[in-house]
Design an enzyme around this catalytic site. Sequence first.
Site, PDB file in Angstrom:
ATOM      1  N   GLY A  17      -0.875 -10.975  -6.804  1.00 16.69           N
ATOM      2  CA  GLY A  17       0.338 -10.429  -6.014  1.00 16.69           C
ATOM      3  C   GLY A  17       0.227  -9.075  -6.527  1.00 16.69           C
ATOM      4  N   VAL A  85      -7.297 -13.114  -3.404  1.00 15.60           N
ATOM      5  CA  VAL A  85      -7.951 -14.854  -3.824  1.00 15.60           C
ATOM      6  C   VAL A  85      -7.704 -15.545  -2.762  1.00 15.60           C
ATOM      7  CG1 VAL A  85      -7.137 -16.456  -5.250  1.00 15.60           C
ATOM      8  CG2 VAL A  85      -6.101 -14.221  -6.046  1.00 15.60           C
ATOM      9  N   GLU A 176      16.161  -0.463  11.951  1.00 14.69           N
ATOM     10  CA  GLU A 176      15.710   0.577  11.576  1.00 14.69           C
ATOM     11  C   GLU A 176      14.608   1.016  12.680  1.00 14.69           C
ATOM     12  OE1 GLU A 176      16.948  -0.495   6.793  1.00 14.69           O
ATOM     13  OE2 GLU A 176      14.811  -0.346   7.017  1.00 14.69           O
ATOM     14  N   ALA A 323      13.425  -7.922  -1.985  1.00 11.17           N
ATOM     15  CA  ALA A 323      12.929  -7.578  -2.526  1.00 11.17           C
ATOM     16  C   ALA A 323      13.828  -8.132  -4.415  1.00 11.17           C
ATOM     17  CB  ALA A 323      12.967  -5.680  -2.840  1.00 11.17           C
TER      18      ALA A 323
END
Length: 436
Positions: A17, A85, A176, A323
Amino acid sequence: MLLNRSERSYKRIIVIGGGFGGVELARKLKDRDVEVLLIDRNNYHTFQPLLYQVATGTLASDSIAFPLRKMFKSQQNFRFRMAEVERIDHENKFVHTSVGTYDYDYLIIATGATTNFFGNKEVERYALPMKNIVEAQNIRSYVLQNFEEAVLRKNMSDRERYLNFVVVGGGPTGVELSGAIAEIQLHMMKKDYPELSSNEMNVYLIEGMGKVLGALSEKSSRDAERYLKELGVNIVLNTTVTNYDGNTITLSNGESIPTKTVIWGAGVMGQFPEGLDKEIIQRGNRIQTDGQCRVIGMQDVYAIGDVAAMMTEKYPRGLPGVAPAAQQQGKYVAQHIMNNMNAQESEDFEYFDKGSMATVGRNRAVVDLKSFHMNGFLAWMTWMFVHLVSIFGFRNRVVTFVNWSIKFLTKNSGIRLIINKYQRPQPMDKVITEVD
Ligand SMILES: Cc1cc2nc3c(=O)[nH]c(=O)nc-3n(C[C@H](O)[C@H](O)[C@H](O)COP(=O)(O)OP(=O)(O)OC[C@H]3O[C@@H](n4cnc5c(N)ncnc54)[C@H](O)[C@@H]3O)c2cc1C
């Protein structure tokens, strides 16, 4: 060519990832005496916080994506394979992928999350998710396709379902996105579609809780709700979706809305390859780790970011799926592996919460920093600055800044191209009839 375990003298660290967590981890291993093999199904990193701007035509998709090979071009110990994967064999320390099998000394699962429709297959079939660039592009195309369909219909009642846009989930993504769609109504619709009246368009935001932005402060939540209302968004609180058949969405409050467009931002769940024990899969399909990001019961395997469930005293339900949490864990695990190779102990991971923010259309945002709250234009400038410096790549930053400046000056929402027409799945009954 990559060497086998028996052929090489250095350790191999496989990172599955190339999202926020995986990239941070790989970077921190620069100049270390190890090989870093990053595997991702895409050859680019996606800056997910701005997906909604791709979906609403403010930014082109290549402004929020960055090629992984280019990102690591000056890192000598870095290798990349574009592959899915499929399975982890942790007993023999192999990962099986769509392009071959690779052995590892340390493995990091940083595969992030995917959309959670909570088992409602019909909603899943017709609602539009927004977790990656392809899905964001689908939304852009489909919103514009619906305007094109609406102009073909003479009667207002026939146009209705093409001009009702429903966003499900009142978290930052839903807030948003619904704000940005409402701006299309305010600034673009009249100019591009003179045959339609902007009064005919409706934007709905459906939220199961009693407020939007539930994870932010009370003040941010209230401000965001006010901004959305000013933009004309219809906010429906304390209400969940019971069904969506592709033409009408039905809600738990007994109401229904005719609509061709339902965008689903109501839930995420971890995604990972096969080979993990069921016992370690926690709420939200996340992999349970200990306080040092190590997957429970698996030797030399770590999980970080959205796919990981690290339950601590402060975060009994796991760390937030944002994040900074993924990046901090990436950095931590890089150091943990180095310590492990040098037979040194590591302290437990501790998440540092930098605060939260969300923007609601042009000129408006909310920002929570510890006990400090900001709103309005200043918060919007802060939001723009933070996102601008966080995007990968100088070119992407410049292009994004130019796009935002043009939008600010002209109120023009940019990209209105239907490049790949979005093909909606056929209704279930039609598929069954065709198979018969
Ligand atoms: C629309 C949206 C808006 C958001 N806004 C914000 C925000 O404003 N602020 C914030 O902090 N966070 C935000 N987030 C959350 C944030 O993006 C995530 O927390 C963060 O991306 C998690 O990083 P990660 O490294 O765990 O996973 P990701 O960044 O999701 O990366 C996972 C990577 O793994 C790859 N992958 C997955 N499975 C496989 C496999 N089997 N084989 C190969 N590759 C695989 C994927 O292709 C992907 O590149 C937002 C998310 C979304 C979807």
